[in-house]
Scaffold this active site. Structure first.
Site: not given
Length: 344
Positions: A149-151, A153
């Protein structure tokens, strides 16, 4: 390499189409979409006018084309990847799932946080968590990759060197993260309408964001013991970007300069992670696969502050997926991704 994209018309899917179109060793065989089947891709996203004229296909047609491809990218909501993943793997197709269905190793934790029954528990142990910089060797050997996921990463890249070097109290970690509106996806939602989020900033899903167990799982792997964090995400009125500000209490008396040196050594072989002398801003990574990290030690409070900035749709989604694809197929890791952020 011949690729297929399931969920090609969401924001992550569109960004993936952009990278694969220009990738020198990849060709997209089909673009699949639930909402736009039967429409040409450049009708949905007119930035592709004259470039991608393929007609989007439905899931049934996509399944019939699996035997024609080498790699399948899936960019769908939780609970939607199970069936298509199983079919693709049975045909010898490598799968890169940009969703959450194979990120968590525990079926029970997945069901608790996502509220969806997990239908492929047997595949969880085979799936490799695709945070490239920390798991490169396993990625090179895998057939099923769970793209982070982005958060997670930004946050995991920010904190892991501290854990590997036993520098912070594991019970003290606090993460305050901000995301642009594209992180909410392309579906119509009142909370992401322009008039609802412009000229405002808000916290959301405090104590309950779905990325929390993913972050804790990977930080626990790095620390070799259980890690729990306090994680609060915020929505800010910009299209792209994540800024993750992470706090921890130091176990040793170290300086900012010493930790910067430690981080630069830790990521010395990672071309997309840049350790700054100052503090990062999302605009300096927007449109790139870069992660910028800045560090400050507060001697007064004995706290260390690590700040990471990424583009949520690229290093936080599609760019990292292509980076992982390159490794899985034995290509140069940076192929198709050597893009400097555009300013202003």
């Amino acid at each position: 390499m011949k690729a297929g994209i399931i969920g090609s018309t969401g924001y992550a899917g569109e960004q993936l189409a952009w990278f694969l179109y220009k990738h020198p060793r990849a060709n997209v065989e089909f673009y699949s979409s639930h909402n736009y089947a039967g429409m040409s891709y450049n009708e949905i996203y007119k930035n592709y006018y004259g470039y991608i004229e393929d007609i989007c296909v439905n899931m049934k047609t996509a399944i019939s084309k699996l035997s024609n491809i080498n790699v399948l990218f899936i960019a769908m909501p939780p609970g939607k990847s199970f069936n298509i993943t199983e079919k693709a793997l049975a045909l010898g197709v490598k799968v890169i799932d940009l969703g959450a269905d194979f990120r968590l190793k525990s079926k029970e934790v997945y069901e608790e946080w996502y509220g969806v029954k997990h239908e492929n528990e047997e595949l969880l142990q085979d799936a490799v968590y695709g945070l490239t910089e920390l798991n490169r060797e396993a990625i090179a050997e895998c057939n099923l990759l769970a793209n982070p996921g982005c958060f997670p990463t930004a946050t995991i890249l920010a904190i892991t060197p501290l854990l590997k070097n036993n520098l912070i109290d594991l019970s003290s970690i606090i993460v305050d993260a901000k995301s642009g509106v594209s992180g909410a996806g392309r579906a119509a939602n009142i909370g992401s309408l322009f008039t609802e989020c412009n000229e405002s900033i808000k916290a959301y899903a405090a104590t309950s964001h779905r990325h929390t167990p993913e972050i804790e799982q990977e930080l626990s792997r790095a620390a070799l013991e259980n890690v729990m964090i306090t994680f609060t995400p915020h929505l800010v009125p910009m299209n792209r970007g994540i800024l993750s500000t992470c706090y921890g209490t130091l176990r040793k008396d170290v300086t900012t300069e010493e930790i910067i040196a430690l981080y630069r050594d830790f990521y010395k072989d990672d071309c997309f992670v840049k350790i700054l002398d100052g503090l990062p801003e999302t605009r300096w990574v927007r449109g790139s696969n870069l992660c910028h990290i800045g560090i400050k030690v507060d001697k007064r409070t004995k706290m260390v502050i690590i700040i990471a900035a990424i583009d949520n749709l690229i290093k936080g989604a599609a760019g990292q997926a292509v980076q992982n694809m390159n490794i899985m197929f034995g290509l140069e890791e940076t192929m198709g991704l050597e893009i400097i952020a555009m300013a202003p």
